[in-house]
Enzyme design. Structure first.
Site, PDB file in Angstrom:
ATOM      1  N   THR D  93      44.048  36.478  68.869  1.00 51.54           N
ATOM      2  CA  THR D  93      42.979  35.485  68.934  1.00 51.54           C
ATOM      3  C   THR D  93      43.616  34.107  68.935  1.00 51.54           C
ATOM      4  O   THR D  93      44.065  33.617  67.900  1.00 51.54           O
ATOM      5  CB  THR D  93      42.030  35.641  67.729  1.00 51.54           C
ATOM      6  OG1 THR D  93      41.493  36.965  67.749  1.00 51.54           O
ATOM      7  CG2 THR D  93      40.877  34.654  67.816  1.00 51.54           C
ATOM      8  N   LYS D 169      35.307  36.712  71.624  1.00 50.07           N
ATOM      9  CA  LYS D 169      35.937  37.073  70.348  1.00 50.07           C
ATOM     10  C   LYS D 169      35.635  36.025  69.287  1.00 50.07           C
ATOM     11  O   LYS D 169      35.271  36.360  68.148  1.00 50.07           O
ATOM     12  CB  LYS D 169      37.459  37.205  70.525  1.00 50.07           C
ATOM     13  CG  LYS D 169      38.250  37.381  69.234  1.00 50.07           C
ATOM     14  CD  LYS D 169      37.929  38.689  68.511  1.00 50.07           C
ATOM     15  CE  LYS D 169      38.351  38.664  67.042  1.00 50.07           C
ATOM     16  NZ  LYS D 169      39.763  38.674  66.797  1.00 50.07           N
ATOM     17  N   LYS D 238      41.179  29.006  60.364  1.00 51.04           N
ATOM     18  CA  LYS D 238      41.798  28.854  61.682  1.00 51.04           C
ATOM     19  C   LYS D 238      40.820  29.269  62.782  1.00 51.04           C
ATOM     20  O   LYS D 238      40.623  28.548  63.770  1.00 51.04           O
ATOM     21  CB  LYS D 238      43.062  29.726  61.781  1.00 51.04           C
ATOM     22  CG  LYS D 238      43.870  29.509  63.045  1.00 51.04           C
ATOM     23  CD  LYS D 238      44.710  30.748  63.427  1.00 51.04           C
ATOM     24  CE  LYS D 238      43.829  31.846  64.039  1.00 51.04           C
ATOM     25  NZ  LYS D 238      44.546  32.944  64.710  1.00 51.04           N
TER      26      LYS D 238
END
Lengths: 291, 291, 291, 291
Positions: D93, D169, D238
């Site tokens: 990711t 995602k 993050k």
């Protein structure tokens, strides 16, 4: 002492001109060279490239943003060609991260670096009345002080670390944007209760809020007068993102900054990106269908 | 002309005293009667119950909140006993809903009603320097104007509907609370970058924010000086809830008000409810563990 | 045992009918009497006024909101006319404050009171498959359990205080609304990156989110199918305000609730108040001009 | 066909091992080489540097974040040494921006590039049951499909642009984090009303929220069980920052993402950065002093 001035945008141009008027030896560079040439009649020499500043004692960088600053100082070889002992002064509002990089790199190349972003719009720069927020080595700020005294009315010192002045400048823009947002929400509230926004603002600025920020932006928000543009709304978003980055590095949650980031995005999505950043003051009115 | 003054709290007491000093015939009532008696030496007569105001020409209501106002004016029979033609003036910050109820009921009872909440803390009330936000029938405001001139330095008129002044007052407190929250978040940001908050505030109030709101609250937030209490934090929450209610009735989303509501709740949960409402300025510092 | 059922709206009507079908002796009352009469053929007797419930053993209140409940139970004399020992059951979603009032008043009048709000939309009520959240005295819940078993598939007990079930119900609606808002924001994000929202929802509900809430509302948000209306958007706002009130009393800041309150207000201002409450899922799309 | 697998962290290690078990010829590289060597007994060859992948047909990149990916693929010369026609697959990711850069650069070097981030924690990767979100050229996804079938239970295709799968995602992690935050706020609300959080969660997951996300995280939040760590809270921040970046590029304001960003920062400031990211569920409890 000769000075290189890099970046002659709305703010840089009058700042450089004021240095020229005060009799300093100033070389200028701008991405669009024709802008640089307008200062020749005032005594400026024009640099053909940023790296032509190599012999200058002091380089002032007043570039649009992180990318432009990084491009000019790094990629176009300013830092690698300057002579030892030269002083690099950033006067633009750029990120804490980039200030940190410059703080680390300059000493390696025997250069000094201080940070001195400014408060004030174009007409204030023109009048030499900027407020300058300076931080970095005190002796180097002393070295630049005569120049600051020409460009600004007062220099506010914020300590030894160049990034400090950056945090202070970003925090100031945050307080200013918060005032605009509060004016926007409160104007929506009073208008929804059939009160004229200008009457409300007159009361505010006649009582507790008799300050330039509220008088200037209060009238603009009340009257929805978002042109001419003093500071573009997309730059308002840029600054809010820099505020968020600076806060994130220190684990400081700033819910007002989060609200404003989202509201700036909405204003831009709605086509207001090229208006003055005080057009933030219309977001709540639009949401509540008062507009 | 005789006046009944109901509610002698921190604000009501000096307001009533100023009317007495100016030579008006004032009867006073307060829940705790001993407070009312302190004004006897200044020429006041003490009412044993609110309904004893029945013969007065003007009734000024300066009670703590909606519940107290409702209790005194409705349950304790002020509105049912006043003689036709009497003028009821609310000077407290209460809800738009209750102002609307009073606006409807008073004419049915041949009474006049205007709304005139005030800006200013206790020392301002003491000096007769309040700013008064008035709305309602213009002739009735004229009727009250001599009294307003004794209690305040200026009266700002906001139209024919009594609820207007309420919206203007709540909007003002909202702008003020937003300034405090912005100061709190920005102080956290600069402190996290090793800048002294007082230096930052000095720059703000020396430049764009040279207004009483920022000078006063800026110093309090910078120095974390939240006593003595000018306006209690729990009352700050009360006002923010009134702002939200007034906004809800008109479908105005106010994201800053939402942030502050939640921050006040957190401050109260953390035990700061009895501090000055500017203790809102410490919420972000606590969240980011700067405190 | 005879039962009075007060309030035959979308939910109350099928709930009362299920009790009749199960053979209970049910008297019904509804503000619009014609609705009550539709149940006569199923065996109901029609009450001409709420106070006509005086002889019933159990009164079920399923009214629209706080105001309706207060009007019927208090002003229309239900509580003052019921015989000692009768059980009052609230099954509507009303405020924690009103539940507390009922909890205090009923024992004074020798009445029992329990709270049992329900989960499920009209078709679920119709099928007798509601989930019932019950709290209050355990023996009285036992007394009502046979009725709950007719109206619902399962009863979840949340302790001795009637207000507990209210908090649990409001918290459930909050989690549900949060899911809708998250679906709305995420659909805007993926659509802005040229992904079909239905493909995204298919993946979500085919993996981590294979639950009724996401399958039902996911499809509605993806396809922007906000009619027919299962639960009106203005009622969604009402519930979010009840969540905020319940949280405020305990000093619990709920930032997601604050965001949704403001988004519901915007949706209503924009004319979507009569759509299904899942139209909350279009607010972010509109803000980002994807719609 | 030989495969290079770069990055053997918690997720990459079992994914590479499953490829080996299925009989593929896999070379592996990891920053800490000893981790790579644990796969030798399973048939892996160990690459001494990322550039040693030069002869491979397919390179799978499963690195920690943007910086690690940039370092390995660019600085350590993977992209400059691969033979024409090789396929680069990112399964980590990372940001939309970096995906765009890779999408532009690879064709210039006659390489193919697809993006295929995964859903699932370590134990799911171990069982070969990941859900894989793939986007990019369909023929190249077909080419990788046999590998995806070994590592995952299902591949969800999201179109021709590699950045699409990234958006899908990030949106999924956003929906997941929103569910955790909603659970945290609702648990605070019910606990403040003396309800056991586990009872509340049992009702939720027994009714509308009977999905893995709510069952798993619901129990963790109710019981405050934030170790062992499935996904670290700092990684949650993050991802939320990546969501905000992806949204910013398209002018999509996401208020829930803003709330969570700030709450993650607070959790990290409070020392919870190394706990599971579901510790987000304790922020509201701490603010309201329930903890």
């Amino acid at each position: 002492m000769n000075i290189a001035f890099l970046g002659l945008g709305g703010m840089g141009h009058p700042m450089a001109r004021n240095l020229l008027k005060a009799g300093y030896d100033v070389s200028v560079w701008n991405r669009t060279q024709s802008v640089a040439e307008t200062l020749v009649s005032e005594g400026a020499s024009v640099l053909t490239a940023p790296s032509a500043a190599a012999d200058c004692d002091i380089v002032i960088s007043m570039l649009a943003d992180d990318n432009a600053t990084r491009d000019v100082l790094f990629s176009q070889n300013v830092l690698t060609t300057l002579k030892p002992g030269a002083l690099v002064i950033n006067m633009a509002t750029i990120s804490v991260s980039l200030i940190r990089e410059l703080t680390e790199i300059c000493p390696d190349r025997h250069l000094f670096f201080i940070n001195a972003p400014v408060l004030g719009r174009v007409e204030v720069a023109d009048a030499g009345n900027l407020n300058i927020l300076a931080s970095g080595d005190g002796q180097q700020i002393d070295r630049a002080q005569p120049l600051f005294d020409v460009m600004g009315q007062k220099t506010w010192r914020f300590g030894d670390k160049p990034e400090n002045a950056c945090a202070a400048k970003l925090a100031t823009n945050f307080v200013l944007a918060s005032a605009i947002e509060a004016l926007g929400e409160s104007c929506a509230l009073v208008e929804s209760h059939d009160i004229n926004a200008s009457d409300f603002i007159a009361m505010l600025t006649g009582t507790l809020f008799s300050a330039p920020a509220y008088k200037g932006y209060g009238a603009m928000v009340a009257e929805e007068r978002y042109t001419p543009v003093g500071f573009k709304l997309t730059l308002g978003l840029k600054d809010m993102l820099l505020v968020q980055q600076a806060a994130e590095k220190k684990n400081v949650p700033m819910p007002f900054a989060s609200v404003m980031r989202d509201n700036y995005l909405e204003a831009i999505a709605g086509g207001d990106g090229d208006l003055d950043w005080s057009a933030l003051g219309n977001v709540t009115r639009k949401r509540s269908r008062l507009r």
